[in-house]
Design an enzyme around this catalytic site. Structure first.
Site, PDB file in Angstrom:
ATOM      1  N   ALA A   1      -1.306  -1.337  -6.012  1.00  0.00           N
ATOM      2  CA  ALA A   1      -2.065  -1.699  -7.207  1.00  0.00           C
ATOM      3  C   ALA A   1      -1.973  -0.626  -8.287  1.00  0.00           C
ATOM      4  O   ALA A   1      -2.023  -0.930  -9.479  1.00  0.00           O
ATOM      5  CB  ALA A   1      -3.519  -1.955  -6.837  1.00  0.00           C
TER       6      ALA A   1
ATOM      7  N   CYS B   1      -7.552  16.437  13.917  1.00  0.00           N
ATOM      8  CA  CYS B   1      -8.111  16.545  12.574  1.00  0.00           C
ATOM      9  C   CYS B   1      -8.314  18.005  12.184  1.00  0.00           C
ATOM     10  O   CYS B   1      -8.724  18.826  13.010  1.00  0.00           O
ATOM     11  CB  CYS B   1      -9.454  15.813  12.513  1.00  0.00           C
ATOM     12  SG  CYS B   1     -10.175  15.745  10.855  1.00  0.00           S
TER      13      CYS B   1
ATOM     14  N   GLY C   1      -5.236  11.355  10.535  1.00  0.00           N
ATOM     15  CA  GLY C   1      -3.868  11.490  10.028  1.00  0.00           C
ATOM     16  C   GLY C   1      -2.805  11.385  11.091  1.00  0.00           C
ATOM     17  O   GLY C   1      -1.783  10.721  10.907  1.00  0.00           O
TER      18      GLY C   1
ATOM     19  N   GLY D   1      -0.116   6.261   4.620  1.00  0.00           N
ATOM     20  CA  GLY D   1       0.615   5.449   5.588  1.00  0.00           C
ATOM     21  C   GLY D   1       1.813   4.766   4.953  1.00  0.00           C
ATOM     22  O   GLY D   1       2.920   4.768   5.503  1.00  0.00           O
TER      23      GLY D   1
ATOM     24  N   GLY E   1       0.828  -1.197   0.000  1.00  0.00           N
ATOM     25  CA  GLY E   1       0.000   0.000   0.000  1.00  0.00           C
ATOM     26  C   GLY E   1       0.860   1.242   0.000  1.00  0.00           C
ATOM     27  O   GLY E   1       1.822   1.343   0.762  1.00  0.00           O
ATOM     28  N   ALA E   2       0.539   2.202  -0.873  1.00  0.00           N
ATOM     29  CA  ALA E   2       1.351   3.418  -1.017  1.00  0.00           C
ATOM     30  C   ALA E   2       0.501   4.668  -0.858  1.00  0.00           C
ATOM     31  O   ALA E   2       0.511   5.564  -1.692  1.00  0.00           O
ATOM     32  CB  ALA E   2       2.054   3.415  -2.373  1.00  0.00           C
ATOM     33  N   GLY E   3      -0.234   4.722   0.254  1.00  0.00           N
ATOM     34  CA  GLY E   3      -1.035   5.897   0.556  1.00  0.00           C
ATOM     35  C   GLY E   3      -0.373   6.750   1.617  1.00  0.00           C
ATOM     36  O   GLY E   3       0.858   6.782   1.735  1.00  0.00           O
TER      37      GLY E   3
ATOM     38  N   CYS F   1     -15.688   6.958   8.658  1.00  0.00           N
ATOM     39  CA  CYS F   1     -14.968   8.177   8.278  1.00  0.00           C
ATOM     40  C   CYS F   1     -15.991   9.249   7.919  1.00  0.00           C
ATOM     41  O   CYS F   1     -16.475   9.300   6.790  1.00  0.00           O
ATOM     42  CB  CYS F   1     -14.036   7.882   7.099  1.00  0.00           C
ATOM     43  SG  CYS F   1     -12.974   9.247   6.637  1.00  0.00           S
TER      44      CYS F   1
ATOM     45  N   LYS G   1      -5.366  23.703   6.665  1.00  0.00           N
ATOM     46  CA  LYS G   1      -5.596  22.507   5.849  1.00  0.00           C
ATOM     47  C   LYS G   1      -4.870  22.636   4.507  1.00  0.00           C
ATOM     48  O   LYS G   1      -4.272  21.666   4.016  1.00  0.00           O
ATOM     49  CB  LYS G   1      -7.105  22.314   5.628  1.00  0.00           C
ATOM     50  CG  LYS G   1      -7.496  21.083   4.809  1.00  0.00           C
ATOM     51  CD  LYS G   1      -7.219  19.792   5.564  1.00  0.00           C
ATOM     52  CE  LYS G   1      -7.606  18.559   4.759  1.00  0.00           C
ATOM     53  NZ  LYS G   1      -9.044  18.273   4.773  1.00  0.00           N
TER      54      LYS G   1
END
Length: 425
Positions: free
Chosen positions: A35, A353, A320, A12, A8-10, A159, A388
Site C-alpha cells: 500500500a 528476541c 523476527g 517478511g 506486503g513489503a515489511g 506484541c 540491537k
C-alpha cells in the site's frame, strides 16, 4: 512461466522477494504489492518516538531497490483477493493475476476495540513510522510540561516487547534530559504478570523485568483490562487470576503509548475459508493455506494460538527469527513446487528476541516458542543494546543490497554467543 506475487513489503515481504529472486529461475516473474511506496524498519520505531532516530535513517523507497534485482513493484492498496480466480483487485480498479500468492501484510491495528485508544484518540502507537513520528511530536511537547506517563498493551495484544522497550527508552531519555523526577511512570498490561510477553514467560523474565521496573521507579498493573480512554484519564479494570474484577483504576496521564490488539487486514480477512475469526491466515506446517494451495503466508498475519488462557486475553507474538524461518520455508516450498517436487520445508517456530532498554537490553531464546521448552533463556546486558543497533544496521543493509542471507543465523546468533541454534537446544 509462473507469476509469484508477494502482498506486503515489511520485514517478511522484502526478504521473501529477495530470497525468491535468488532461488527460482529468472523466467519466473516476481511482483511485490504494498500500500505504501516505502519500506519502514518497525523495530526502530521506539527510538524514533523519542528522537533517537530520524525517519530517513530507518526507511527508504522500495521501487529502486527491488527493480535492481529484477523484481516488479506495485504501490497500491489491495481491495480484494479473488482467491478462487487467482487475482488481486487493486485500489485503482486494475487486476493483478498470480500463480502463487505470498501474504506478508502484517496486521490491522485494532484501536477501535477500546474507546478512545490510538493516535486518532488519546494514546499513541509505535506500530508504524507515521505513528512513531506523531508520538514524537507530542512527546516533545510533553517535555515542556511533564506529568504522568502510561505505557503498555491493550486487551488482546500479542506484541508486548515494544511496550517494554519503550518504557525503558522513555525512562532513559527522561533521565538524560533531567526530567525523570517530574514523571511518574506506570506500565499497564493485559499480561497476567510482568515478563509474560504472550509466551508464558521466558526463563527468569518475570523477576528480571520486575526488578528493572523497581530499580527505575516504574509501577505496573497486570491483568489490566483497559475499558475506556479519555483525554488525560485511562479507565482500567484490574482482574484477578480467575478473571473476576479486582479493582477499578482511573489513571491520570499526560502522555501514553498503548499497543493495540491485532487483526488481519481487511482484504485478507475477507477471503472465505482463508482466515480464522480474527482475520489471521490459517496455514499448514509448510506455511501454506489450508484451503488455497497456491497461497502461502508468513509473519504477524499468520494464525498462531495463544500459549495459554489468561484472565485478560493475550496473543502469541511472532518474533523476527520466526518470521525469517517462515519466509525461508515458503521460498523453498514454492521453488520445490515449480520444480515438480512436493513442499517439504517447515519454518522454525522458535522465539529469539533482542529488546533495547535505553542504555542496556534484554535478550531471550525460547525453543520452541510454546512451552514446555528445550531452551528457556533470558539475559540482560549492555551488549544487547549494542546488538540491537547492529541488527538494525544489518537488516537495512540487507534490504538495500538485496541480500538473501539469513540475518539471525549469520549475525544475531553470533551476537548471543551461539554458533548454531541446534547446539543451544
Amino acid at each position: 512461466m509462473a507469476h509469484i506475487v508477494i502482498l506486503g513489503a515489511g520485514i517478511g515481504g522484502m526478504p521473501a522477494a529477495y530470497e525468491l529472486r535468488e532461488k527460482v529461475d529468472k523466467s519466473h516473474r516476481i511482483t511485490v504489492v504494498n500500500a505504501l511506496d516505502y519500506f519502514q524498519f518497525v523495530p526502530s520505531n521506539p527510538w524514533l518516538a523519542v528522537g533517537w532516530r530520524e525517519r530517513e535513517g530507518i526507511s527508504f523507497p522500495i521501487r529502486p531497490y527491488l527493480e535492481k534485482k529484477g523484481i516488479d513493484f506495485v504501490a497500491q492498496r489491495v481491495m480484494r483477493i479473488d482467491a478462487e480466480g487467482n487475482g488481486l483487485e487493486l485500489a485503482d480498479g486494475s487486476r493483478l493475476a498470480y500463480d502463487y500468492l505470498v501474504i506478508t501484510t502484517g496486521p490491522k491495528l485494532s484501536f477501535d476495540e477500546v474507546e478512545g485508544a490510538g493516535p486518532a484518540g488519546h494514546t499513541h502507537s509505535i506500530c508504524t513510522i507515521d505513528h512513531a513520528e506523531q508520538a514524537r511530536a507530542d512527546y516533545l511537547r510533553f517535555l515542556e510540561e511533564p506529568g504522568p506517563v502510561i505505557i503498555g498493551a491493550l486487551p488482546g495484544a500479542s506484541c508486548f516487547g515494544p511496550a517494554y522497550e519503550f518504557s525503558f527508552i522513555v525512562n532513559t531519555d527522561l533521565r538524560r534530559r533531567k526530567r525523570r523526577h517530574k514523571v511518574p511512570m506506570t506500565f499497564v498490561t493485559s499480561e497476567p504478570y510482568i515478563g509474560h510477553m504472550g509466551l508464558g514467560g521466558v526463563g527468569d523474565s518475570k523477576s528480571m523485568l520486575e526488578s528493572e521496573f523497581r530499580n527505575n521507579d516504574i509501577k505496573w498493573i497486570c491483568n489490566a483490562k483497559v475499558t475506556k480512554i479519555e483525554a488525560g484519564v485511562m479507565h482500567v479494570s484490574e482482574m484477578d487470576e480467575a478473571g473476576q474484577l479486582k479493582k477499578e483504576h482511573q489513571l491520570p496521564f499526560r502522555f501514553s503509548m498503548m499497543l493495540p490488539a491485532f487483526k488481519g487486514v481487511d482484504a485478507v480477512a475477507g477471503v472465505e475459508g482463508l482466515c480464522n475469526p480474527r482475520g489471521f491466515v490459517q496455514i499448514d506446517e509448510f506455511q501454506r493455506s489450508k484451503k488455497f494451495r497456491n497461497i502461502f503466508s508468513a509473519g504477524v498475519c499468520v494464525a498462531i494460538p495463544p500459549v495459554e488462557t489468561t484472565p485478560v486475553p493475550t496473543g502469541a507474538p511472532k518474533t523476527g527469527y520466526m518470521i525469517e524461518t517462515m519466509v525461508t520455508a515458503i521460498v523453498h516450498n514454492i521453488a520445490a513446487e515449480l520444480a515438480g517436487q512436493p513442499a517439504d520445508t517447515k519454518g522454525s517456530w522458535n522465539a529469539i528476541c533482542l529488546a533495547d532498554m535505553g542504555d542496556t537490553g534484554a535478550a531471550f531464546v525460547a525453543l520452541p516458542q510454546i512451552p514446555p521448552r528445550n531452551v528457556n533463556w533470558f539475559k540482560k546486558g549492555k551488549w544487547v543494546h549494542l546488538a540491537k543497533i547492529a541488527y538494525e544496521k544489518y537488516f537495512l543493509y540487507k534490504m538495500k543490497t538485496g541480500s538473501s542471507e539469513p540475518i539471525y543465523e549469520k549475525y544475531v546468533l553470533k551476537m548471543l554467543g551461539i554458533k548454531r541454534l541446534e547446539d543451544k537446544a
